[in-house]
Scaffold this active site. Structure first.
Site, mmCIF file in Angstrom:
data_model
loop_
_atom_site.group_PDB
_atom_site.id
_atom_site.type_symbol
_atom_site.label_atom_id
_atom_site.label_comp_id
_atom_site.label_asym_id
_atom_site.label_seq_id
_atom_site.Cartn_x
_atom_site.Cartn_y
_atom_site.Cartn_z
ATOM 1 N N CYS A 15 -0.174 4.004 2.525
ATOM 2 C CA CYS A 15 0.178 3.591 3.886
ATOM 3 C C CYS A 15 1.594 4.047 4.233
ATOM 4 C CB CYS A 15 0.085 2.074 4.042
ATOM 5 S SG CYS A 15 -1.564 1.374 3.788
ATOM 6 N N CYS A 45 0.832 -1.209 0.000
ATOM 7 C CA CYS A 45 0.000 0.000 0.000
ATOM 8 C C CYS A 45 0.862 1.253 0.000
ATOM 9 C CB CYS A 45 -0.923 -0.029 1.217
ATOM 10 S SG CYS A 45 -1.833 1.500 1.500
#
Length: 321
Positions: A95, A92
């Site tokens: 993230c 991700c």
């Protein structure tokens, strides 16, 4: 409410007897589930989070959490300080933008809150149980309950606001495990304030407590006693007409705070909290902040040992986010 020093008259009780003829005592909530009681007991016995612990290590300000450690590091810990869950995955990209920001804020917080990082790929049961729809997902836990959340990467300023409001609405920034205050010796300066309370003279009591604080700003008893007396003065000045005035002007935040003061001063704690929570839910900007700040002030007067404060703090977090 905050406890007063043993052996000293309780200024709250005296002021109420003399001026309000009401009590602020209320029924203790006995409906709490056993699991939450057990978690609170474990949290009380556990050491507080340590900002000096290595990143990711158990008990630190930033901790890596798995399905095996979730109970201790998130649910139990949330009875000491708010815990912010950072749900992420290696693949991700957003993230990787948000996580370092949250980690830096957690370290900066010095143990006032904990960042619990959860790899959703390695812990799918947690992701499912937390109803994660997308990542990065951030969820705040306080006293075993989810109280706030957001999804997606956000700028540092917004992340800082999120954790700041979370901490202020839950613990007020207190760090568990601090040095226990020494028991205060009898202070003859309190006699004048207490004598004023005995005769129902709130103005004189307020002046006496203010004089003590002018000499000793960190006095262990005078500060909370002054806030309590000031509440009773505001409640007395507002009177029952404050309720009608507030109902007639629902968007007047000052009118709502006056009504909340009257309600709290006459023992209607939940009604006082609910009135300001309603303002927070339906307002924005300066009005919302005024209502939030006044509500947090009332929390401090009642005291966190009252179960209604914990419930209202959780409701406040839900209203804010």
């Amino acid at each position: 409410m905050q406890p007063t020093r043993p052996g000293r008259p309780d200024p709250r009780a005296q002021a109420q007897q003399a001026q309000m003829a009401a009590a602020m005592a209320g029924a203790v909530d006995l409906a709490a589930v056993k699991a939450r009681s057990d978690a609170a007991a474990r949290a009380q016995a556990a050491p507080p989070p340590s900002p000096s612990a290595p990143a990711g290590a158990p008990g630190g300000a930033v901790v890596d959490v798995t399905e095996a450690t979730f109970q201790a590091e998130v649910l139990d810990r949330s009875f000491q300080v708010p815990v912010v869950l950072d749900l992420w995955a290696e693949w991700c990209g957003p993230c990787k933008q948000l996580s370092p920001v949250l980690e830096a804020l957690a370290v900066e917080g010095g143990g006032s809150w904990v960042l619990a990082k959860v790899d959703v790929e390695a812990n799918p049961a947690l992701a499912q149980g937390l109803r994660v729809q997308g990542i990065p997902a951030v969820k705040a836990v306080w006293q075993g309950q989810l109280v706030a959340e957001f999804t997606g990467a956000i700028p540092e300023e917004q992340a800082r606001q999120f954790v700041t409001e979370l901490v202020q609405a839950t613990t007020g920034g207190a760090v568990p495990g601090g040095a226990a205050p020494e028991e205060a010796a009898e202070d003859p300066r309190l006699d004048a304030a207490e004598a004023a309370l005995e005769r129902g003279d709130l103005a004189a009591a307020e002046a006496a407590y203010q004089a003590i604080l002018a000499e000793e700003p960190d006095h262990p008893d005078a500060g909370i006693a002054l806030r309590q007396v000031q509440l009773f003065r505001r409640a007395e000045e507002a009177g029952p007409d404050a309720l009608d005035a507030a109902d007639a002007a629902p968007d007047d935040v000052t009118a709502q705070t006056r009504a909340a003061d009257f309600l709290l001063g006459t023992g209607n704690i939940e009604a006082a909290f609910d009135r300001l929570l309603d303002v927070v839910r339906r307002s924005a900007g300066e009005d919302r902040d005024q209502a939030r700040q006044h509500l947090v002030e009332l929390f401090g007067i009642v005291g966190d040992e009252d179960p209604r404060v914990g419930a209202a703090r959780r409701a406040l977090m839900t209203a804010l986010f």
